[in-house]
Scaffold this motif. Sequence first.
Motif, short mmCIF file in Angstrom:
data_model
loop_
_atom_site.label_atom_id
_atom_site.label_comp_id
_atom_site.label_asym_id
_atom_site.label_seq_id
_atom_site.Cartn_x
_atom_site.Cartn_y
_atom_site.Cartn_z
N GLY A 1 0.85 -1.38 -0.43
CA GLY A 1 0.26 -0.15 -0.22
C GLY A 1 0.48 1.46 -0.12
O GLY A 1 2.08 0.69 0.25
N ARG A 2 0.08 2.08 -0.52
CA ARG A 2 0.64 3.53 -0.08
C ARG A 2 0.26 4.27 0.64
O ARG A 2 -0.87 4.22 1.13
CB ARG A 2 0.71 4.27 -1.31
N LEU A 3 1.09 4.41 2.41
CA LEU A 3 1.05 5.42 3.37
C LEU A 3 0.23 6.93 2.48
O LEU A 3 0.34 7.70 1.95
CB LEU A 3 1.91 5.36 4.41
N MET B 1 1.78 0.67 12.17
CA MET B 1 2.00 1.96 12.29
C MET B 1 1.73 2.66 13.79
O MET B 1 0.30 2.10 14.18
CB MET B 1 1.11 2.71 10.62
N MET B 2 2.41 3.69 13.58
CA MET B 2 2.76 3.47 15.44
C MET B 2 1.91 5.17 15.28
O MET B 2 2.29 5.78 16.12
CB MET B 2 4.20 3.80 15.79
N GLY B 3 1.98 5.98 15.13
CA GLY B 3 1.41 6.98 14.22
C GLY B 3 3.18 7.89 14.08
O GLY B 3 3.38 7.83 12.97
N ARG B 4 2.49 9.48 13.29
CA ARG B 4 3.60 10.34 12.65
C ARG B 4 4.34 11.09 13.14
O ARG B 4 4.29 11.54 14.50
CB ARG B 4 2.65 11.31 11.86
N ASP B 5 5.88 11.38 12.82
CA ASP B 5 7.37 12.30 13.72
C ASP B 5 6.75 13.69 13.50
O ASP B 5 5.82 14.18 12.66
CB ASP B 5 8.35 12.21 12.61
N GLU B 6 7.39 14.19 13.66
CA GLU B 6 7.23 16.97 13.47
C GLU B 6 7.52 16.42 12.20
O GLU B 6 6.85 17.50 11.87
CB GLU B 6 8.34 16.69 14.17
N ASN B 7 7.65 15.61 11.28
CA ASN B 7 7.95 15.74 9.50
C ASN B 7 6.43 15.21 8.94
O ASN B 7 6.17 15.45 7.87
CB ASN B 7 8.54 15.55 8.64
#
Length: 451
Positions: free
Chosen positions: A373-375, A406-412
């Motif tokens: 898949g494409r995130l 998937m755990m989340g998102r970073d600052e970017n």
Amino acid sequence: MWQIRTGDELAVPSASGVLVANDVQSDTLDYINLKVELHRRLLDLINLSALEKMTRPQIETEIGELVHEQLALQKHALNQEERKRLVADILDELLGLGPLEPLLQDPSITDILVNGHDTVFVERGGVLERVETRFKDERHLLRIIQKIVSAVGRRVDESSPFVDARLPDGSRVNAIVPPLAVDGSLLSIRKFAKIPISMAKLAEYGSVPPEIAEVLGGIVRARRNVLISGGTGSGKTTLLNAMSSFIDERERVVTIEDSAELQLQQRHVARLETRPPNIEGKGEIGQRDLVKNALRMRPDRIIVGEVRAGEAFDMLQAMNTGHDGSMTTVHANTPRDALSRLEQMIGMSGIDISPRSARAQIASALHVVVQIGRLSDGRRRLLSLSEIVGMEGEVVTMQEIFRFKMMGRDENNLVIGHFEATGIRPKMMDELAAHGINLSPDLFRPDRVIA
């Protein structure tokens, strides 16, 4: 020096207005008008048949002289750098795809999306952005589209207003023109790398970890039948190309596609491509016809670029009758959805078969389902690797071996996650061992987090 002039010098009327050198920018309408006008006049001045015998540097020299003469006649003042760029753009018009040529040469671009003659978007790193590229007008865009589709024997006009085609490098092209396209012709190009992306590259990009790549290599070498599932633009064809690199050079591989995109590196590859109906609506050759024909071509493996309809039944039949190690792709969002879609396609084959029998065919033919898949951040990832283990009652049973969590998102705003093993030891381990492929049991430990 080669002579490409026809011998008939044209009387060139002076252009309206003088274009100042500093204003000659690729994003200005004046520059586009100048380029297209010079291209049109050069077509009258040169001997096109002579171009076929010349190298690009030779053509560039000859065209450069003609462009210099035409600019002097039209009183356009360009410096050497601007004239060089103008010659390159005109060569793209003569020999390539005009304004699209620089985008096609840019390795960072994966998709080119033309929304009318004055709006072009590209995808870089999974993110869409608008570029300054534009066409002179709708006729200019249509001429480029016709140049693309005619090269592969296709056509696009009011009677056949949309078409799928491909470029010589395998890039996929879709075009749709008025009256179906309300605001002007639409052109979509999905580019493919000139050098196919290998499994090592996918591991380098983080799409497939080396440990899972090792398992995929073993699956292919052990001649397990594989279904790659994913959404549009998720990288199904790229992964199929990468996995095909594990096929033994001594095997005969037959590929079947709507538009020839696969770039297999083996020496013994027979490539087949479907044919659309002619202007009279006759002569269409579909994937199902090609799958049936491929069975008579003594293939060791059959690779179908993507199953969409009744050919799924014939593909499964081939997998069940001695063509082990065959592979195909399907549009689906989960491994379970992929099997459901295959069942629906079997129903589209026109063969009277019960749902349970269809599922039994799927369960016996396929061994592995790879979900990609494409995130949301544009990056492609292998999301799940599942093994089909048989039937329980009316249900095809699967067990997931690896997954991306998937755990989340970073600052970017990039997705944070990792690959992990589910702890299930694949049933096919014994089959892999019989082919001399011994995978470490540690690969499947449930406490193992794969980077």
